[in-house]
Design a protein around this motif. Structure first.
Motif, short mmCIF file in Angstrom:
data_model
loop_
_atom_site.label_atom_id
_atom_site.label_comp_id
_atom_site.label_asym_id
_atom_site.label_seq_id
_atom_site.Cartn_x
_atom_site.Cartn_y
_atom_site.Cartn_z
N SER A 225 16.59 55.23 24.25
CA SER A 225 16.27 54.16 24.97
C SER A 225 16.74 53.40 25.45
O SER A 225 16.11 52.87 26.61
CB SER A 225 14.44 54.03 24.03
N TYR A 229 17.00 53.20 29.70
CA TYR A 229 16.30 51.53 30.36
C TYR A 229 16.91 50.84 31.03
O TYR A 229 16.88 50.51 32.24
CB TYR A 229 15.22 50.55 29.69
N ALA A 257 10.25 54.73 29.28
CA ALA A 257 12.24 53.96 28.13
C ALA A 257 11.26 53.24 26.98
O ALA A 257 11.72 52.64 25.71
CB ALA A 257 13.48 53.85 28.67
N LEU A 260 9.41 54.49 24.24
CA LEU A 260 10.44 54.81 23.28
C LEU A 260 11.03 54.05 22.34
O LEU A 260 11.65 54.39 21.54
CB LEU A 260 10.69 55.90 23.91
N ASN A 261 11.69 53.59 22.69
CA ASN A 261 12.17 52.31 22.38
C ASN A 261 12.02 51.33 21.54
O ASN A 261 12.23 50.68 20.35
CB ASN A 261 13.20 50.64 23.49
N SER A 264 11.16 53.65 18.66
CA SER A 264 12.11 54.24 17.49
C SER A 264 12.87 52.99 16.98
O SER A 264 13.65 53.68 15.57
CB SER A 264 13.29 54.70 18.59
N SER A 297 2.70 52.76 27.19
CA SER A 297 3.17 52.93 28.50
C SER A 297 3.19 54.15 29.15
O SER A 297 3.45 54.10 29.94
CB SER A 297 4.57 53.21 27.69
#
Length: 789
Positions: A225, A229, A257, A260-261, A264, A297
């Protein structure tokens, strides 16, 4: 797991590595200047604005600018939003090339007009795919204002369908040479960042596929991610693949991204910190806290436009919430001695530190430079390095814990084996003299005795029986704990098992004047499949327990069978007495090893407290359940059920057993057997019992003599002790099986070695059966009858 112990000692090695990284990062960003010669002025706050309908050509911008406003910021609009910038205060030099530099905005199109003082103009018109042609390092776009004999006096910047002007953040008009100097350093820095992220991603993917730790996979998603990004947000993709994606599509990937960051990073936090540090509910909260990042997002991408400012605010609030979750988690974990939390804190603080550096640069607190401009991505790249080192430390920690656990398991196994060997040896050593005590007391009881002598002999025998029961309980409990107690699956008549239990329990009840009533036997099936020996052990144990605590009244055993549709049935049993009963507190101590309802019970009634614990474990091994109901002064009821197999339809009938060997009623008179026994007392007892049954007996005092006699004479059976001088019983049996005359003779072990391992050794040596010492006459006769039938 003991993380709280010696916290400082466990954290300090990690801090010794982490702190120099922070110091190096700070020196690298602040002390190494690489400054732009003159810090550029951000023109965004000074720009006026006006609106116009979106169109292909704008013939007279000066006329349209008459309606411009210079207070505040323009709002998002479906029209073209124009920024009007007067460059007179910048005093641009004549004959010098300049660049208009703006942070690349996520718009559908843009128009740029440079108005020179001599009335000429230079313009740029950009569509959705044209922004990448003007990309500059750091996700800026630049537009050239060529050198002329006159200076630029005004700039018009038109944006089609912007989500928010606030996202510009930076708008500069600088000399081209100054900006080119910044680009050289910027290209180098961003290349190092992207290369480092890509290397970390590939390295950890290869490790994750090999090591297969859950947190490693989440870390790979986290690095991925950050990589996506950085590639999108800092214009690297636009530079190497211009015009492939629109600026809006690149923004969508950037926002996804970030989502997801967020998830995660939180998933990695939950899995990375050592087990037992966080409460379970907090671990679940960490996991669920990442879900809104993804949802927001996706919403940002699908609803971008008029609602972008609102969604952007929500995203920022979620980011703040995620920071609080991480901060609270680290505050919980680090004082508890979590090494992983130290690495996570160090990695997490690096991009935060980078953002702080960039803010301070914007406030002119620290020098302007390309390095401080890239403080955030540098911090993110270093974060992945720190976390990767933390993963290496965590894996080493897990391996150390596994090695320690393996050593502990091996030591426990060795200790358990030593305990089993000790119990087996002690059992043998105790059973040998105990056989003499019980056997001689039984033989003495058959002689002419007066009442006092008969009472003494009876007490000796009773004490021997209690000691034997104690030894059997300890051995059974040890085998259950070691997982070495195997259940049989054989056909048996359940009613017969209860009748055998009656014959064992009833004599003691009659001594105390109690009545025994067994109900429901007629309704039981004729045959079930299971372990009749262990069922009998449970019934006798519970019945003896009831007799022990009942001074007057009766003991009632009620039994029934409930069929199931899967070929199985529950055998239900309740043992009710009219004894002393128990309180709720006393009931809570039942079924525990070496525990009785009251400490005074052991002194008053005797016992070890193992009987009920063994019953409970045997019942559970047979997929059943045991419970107790009791009232003080009224009595107790122990209930249990066992899951047993029903006979299959049309299955061939098998011989049923009720605990007695087949052929127990066969006469033994006239049989000729060999007794191999080295202990003179045990030999004397066995000879007396065999002689009483009319059996002719030859004696061998050791294994060698037993082999010699059996090789020369055909016996009907051989009774073989295991531990004898010269040649032990198993070796003697193995030798006898090699001779023609002894191949078919039943060899029966008669020994104080009663473990399952000893039984298996007997069978492997060629023996047919096993009689444990001390033995009762009926058991000896029944076993001989079984093999002489």
């Amino acid at each position: 797991m003991g993380y709280a112990a010696d916290t400082n000692a466990r954290i300090s090695p990690a801090w010794l590595f982490v702190m120099p990284v922070f110091l190096a990062f700070a020196v690298f960003l602040i002390a190494v200047p690489y400054p732009i010669i003159k810090p550029p002025v951000n023109l965004l706050g000074e720009a006026c604005y006006f609106y116009s309908e979106t169109q292909d050509e704008y013939p007279n911008l000066q006329q349209m600018a008459e309606a411009q406003k210079c207070d505040g910021m323009p709002a998002p609009s479906h029209e073209t939003v124009w920024l009007s910038i007067d460059t007179a205060e910048l005093s641009p030099e004549i004959g010098t090339e300049y660049k208009l530099v703006l942070f690349r905005h996520w718009v559908e199109g843009a128009t740029v007009r440079f108005q020179y003082s001599d009335g000429t103009a230079v313009g740029y018109d950009l569509g959705p795919y044209d922004f990448d042609k003007h990309w500059s390092v750091g996700n800026f776009v630049t537009f050239d204002a060529p050198a002329r004999e006159s200076a630029v006096e005004h700039i018009y910047l038109g944006l089609d369908n912007p989500s928010s002007i606030k996202l510009f953040r930076q708008l500069n008009f600088v000399k081209a040479t100054d900006w080119q100097q910044r680009e050289v350093t910027g290209h180098l820095i961003i290349s190092l960042i992207i290369g480092g992220l890509f290397a970390m991603l590939l390295y950890n993917i290869s490790l994750a596929t090999t090591l297969r730790f859950g947190f490693h996979l989440q870390y790979c998603l986290f690095v991925f991610s950050i990589f996506v990004y950085t590639v999108m947000a800092y214009g690297v993709f636009a530079y190497f693949m211009p015009g492939v994606l629109t600026v809006g599509q690149q923004m969508n990937i950037t926002i996804l991204a970030l989502g997801l960051n967020g998830i995660s990073g939180l998933l990695f936090l939950s899995a990375f910190i050592e087990k037992g540090i966080f409460p379970n509910w907090w671990n679940r909260f960490i996991v669920w806290a990442g879900v809104p990042f993804v949802l927001c997002s996706i919403l940002y991408v699908t609803a971008r436009g008029w609602h972008a400012d609102t969604i952007d605010l929500a995203f920022n609030l979620l980011a703040l919430g995620g920071i609080l979750v991480i901060l609270i988690s680290l505050i919980i974990a680090i004082p508890r001695g979590s090494r992983s939390a130290v690495f996570y804190a160090a990695g997490w603080l690096l991009p935060v530190f980078g953002v702080t550096i960039r803010i301070l640069r914007g406030l002119d607190v620290i020098p302007h430079s390309a390095l401080t401009e890239f403080a955030m991505p540098i911090g993110m790249a270093l974060e992945t390095v720190i976390l990767s080192l933390g993963i290496a430390d965590r894996i080493s920690q897990i391996r150390r814990e596994r090695d320690a656990a393996q050593i502990a398991t091996q030591e426990a196994k060795a200790a358990n084996e030593a305990k089993s060997n000790f119990l087996a040896r002690m059992s043998h050593e105790i059973r040998t003299p105990l056989n003499a005590i019980i056997g001689l007391s039984e033989l003495t009881a058959t002689t002419d005795l007066n009442d006092k002598q008969r009472s003494y002999v009876g007490n000796i025998k009773a004490s021997g029986d209690i000691l034997l029961a104690l030894i059997n309980d300890i051995l059974d409990f040890s085998k259950i704990e070691a997982g070495k107690l195997d259940l049989e699956r054989t056909a048996f008549n359940p009613a017969a098992v209860f009748e055998v239990a009656r014959t064992i329990v009833e004599p003691r009840m009659l001594e105390k004047g109690l009545a025994l009533d067994i109900r429901g036997l007629d309704a039981l099936p004729r045959k079930l499949y299971g372990d009749p020996t262990r069922l009998s052990q449970i019934i006798i144990n519970l019945a003896n327990n009831a007799v022990k605590f009942t001074e007057r009244g009766s003991v009632t055993i009620t039994v029934s069978c409930t069929d199931r549709t899967d070929g199985k049935a529950f055998l239900n049993c309740a043992v009710t007495d009219t004894g002393i009963g128990m309180t709720e507190e006393e009931k809570g101590r039942l079924f525990q090893s070496f525990s009785q309802a009251d400490e005074t019970i052991a002194r008053r009634y005797g016992g070890t407290g193992l009987g009920l614990a063994i019953c409970k474990q045997l019942v559970e091994m047979m997929d059943g359940h045991i419970s107790v109901e009791s009232t003080p002064g009224v009595g107790s009821t122990f209930k249990f059920n066992l899951l047993l197999d029903l006979p299959e339809a049309n299955a061939p009938q098998q011989a049923q057993t009720n605990g007695e060997p087949a052929g127990a009623s066969v006469s033994l008179k006239g049989a000729h057997i060999l007794l191999a026994e080295d202990n003179p007392v045990n030999r004397m007892i066995a000879l007396k019992l065999l002689d009483a049954a009319g059996i002719k007996t030859d004696v061998a005092e050791d294994g060698l003599e037993a082999v010699s006699r059996a090789s020369a004479t055909r016996y009907d059976a051989i009774l073989m002790d295991l531990q004898m001088p010269g040649l032990d019983g198993t070796a003697a049996a193995a030798k006898l099986r090699e001779t023609d005359i002894s191949k078919q003779v039943p060899i029966i072990a008669m020994t104080a070695n009663v473990s399952e391992k000893d039984r298996e050794l007997c069978m492997k040596a060629g023996m047919n059966d096993h009689i444990p010492k001390p033995f009762k006459p009926d058991e000896l006769y029944a076993t001989l009858a079984k093999w002489l039938n």
